[in-house]
Design a protein around this motif. Structure first.
Motif, PDB file in Angstrom:
ATOM      1  N   VAL A  85      20.511  32.710  14.315  1.00  0.00           N
ATOM      2  CA  VAL A  85      19.440  33.084  13.387  1.00  0.00           C
ATOM      3  C   VAL A  85      18.484  31.904  13.261  1.00  0.00           C
ATOM      4  O   VAL A  85      18.897  30.799  12.902  1.00  0.00           O
ATOM      5  CB  VAL A  85      20.005  33.428  11.985  1.00  0.00           C
ATOM      6  N   ARG A  86      17.224  32.133  13.576  1.00  0.00           N
ATOM      7  CA  ARG A  86      16.192  31.106  13.418  1.00  0.00           C
ATOM      8  C   ARG A  86      15.747  31.087  11.954  1.00  0.00           C
ATOM      9  O   ARG A  86      15.187  32.055  11.463  1.00  0.00           O
ATOM     10  CB  ARG A  86      15.009  31.402  14.340  1.00  0.00           C
ATOM     11  N   LEU A  87      15.992  29.975  11.288  1.00  0.00           N
ATOM     12  CA  LEU A  87      15.696  29.884   9.858  1.00  0.00           C
ATOM     13  C   LEU A  87      14.244  29.558   9.570  1.00  0.00           C
ATOM     14  O   LEU A  87      13.806  29.647   8.429  1.00  0.00           O
ATOM     15  CB  LEU A  87      16.606  28.835   9.207  1.00  0.00           C
ATOM     16  N   GLU A  88      13.487  29.210  10.580  1.00  0.00           N
ATOM     17  CA  GLU A  88      12.088  28.844  10.389  1.00  0.00           C
ATOM     18  C   GLU A  88      11.151  30.047  10.560  1.00  0.00           C
ATOM     19  O   GLU A  88       9.950  29.917  10.374  1.00  0.00           O
ATOM     20  CB  GLU A  88      11.708  27.736  11.372  1.00  0.00           C
ATOM     21  N   VAL A  89      11.713  31.195  10.917  1.00  0.00           N
ATOM     22  CA  VAL A  89      10.913  32.404  11.132  1.00  0.00           C
ATOM     23  C   VAL A  89      11.140  33.336   9.949  1.00  0.00           C
ATOM     24  O   VAL A  89      12.067  34.145   9.947  1.00  0.00           O
ATOM     25  CB  VAL A  89      11.275  33.102  12.460  1.00  0.00           C
ATOM     26  N   ASP A  90      10.310  33.186   8.928  1.00  0.00           N
ATOM     27  CA  ASP A  90      10.315  34.068   7.756  1.00  0.00           C
ATOM     28  C   ASP A  90      11.725  34.415   7.277  1.00  0.00           C
ATOM     29  O   ASP A  90      12.153  35.579   7.340  1.00  0.00           O
ATOM     30  CB  ASP A  90       9.534  35.339   8.085  1.00  0.00           C
TER      31      ASP A  90
END
Length: 117
Positions: A85-90
């Motif tokens: 999970v990319r935490l920097e994408v919304d």
């Protein structure tokens, strides 16, 4: 609040969870044995903060197919159904909390997992 602080709060609120460094990154464990969340920053060609978690069967493909900008198959553990999970994408923190809770349920002993229900 920075992503690690939020992830740490979510993970350490779970029964018998703990944190320690593994491969230089914060990892969260059930009973100090089984990892349920790995936190990474700028690792394995993924810029920014990410988490890797085991997911229920079929969820990895569903999330990656639906939102490839937010979800990915992580190296090393992706073949076992883990989700990145990319935490920097919304980030949707309610959704991230549920992903972490699902990861915990997947690896925790039944008695501990039942405490979440």
């Amino acid at each position: 609040m920075d992503p690690l602080t939020r992830i740490r709060a979510i993970c350490l609120a779970l029964p018998e969870s703990s944190e320690r460094l593994s491969h230089g990154c914060p990892n969260f464990f059930v009973r100090s044995k089984t990892a349920f969340t790995m936190y990474m920053e700028d690792h394995h060609r993924e810029p920014g903060a990410t988490i890797w978690c085991p997911a229920p069967e079929g969820v990895q493909a569903e999330l990656v197919d639906a939102e490839p900008e937010r979800f990915f198959v992580p190296p090393y553990v992706g073949h076992r159904g883990w989700i990145g999970v990319r935490l920097e994408v919304d980030p949707d923190w309610a959704e991230i909390t549920e992903i972490i809770h699902d990861a915990y349920r997947k690896v925790a002993p039944k008695r501990l997992a039942a405490q979440l229900d």
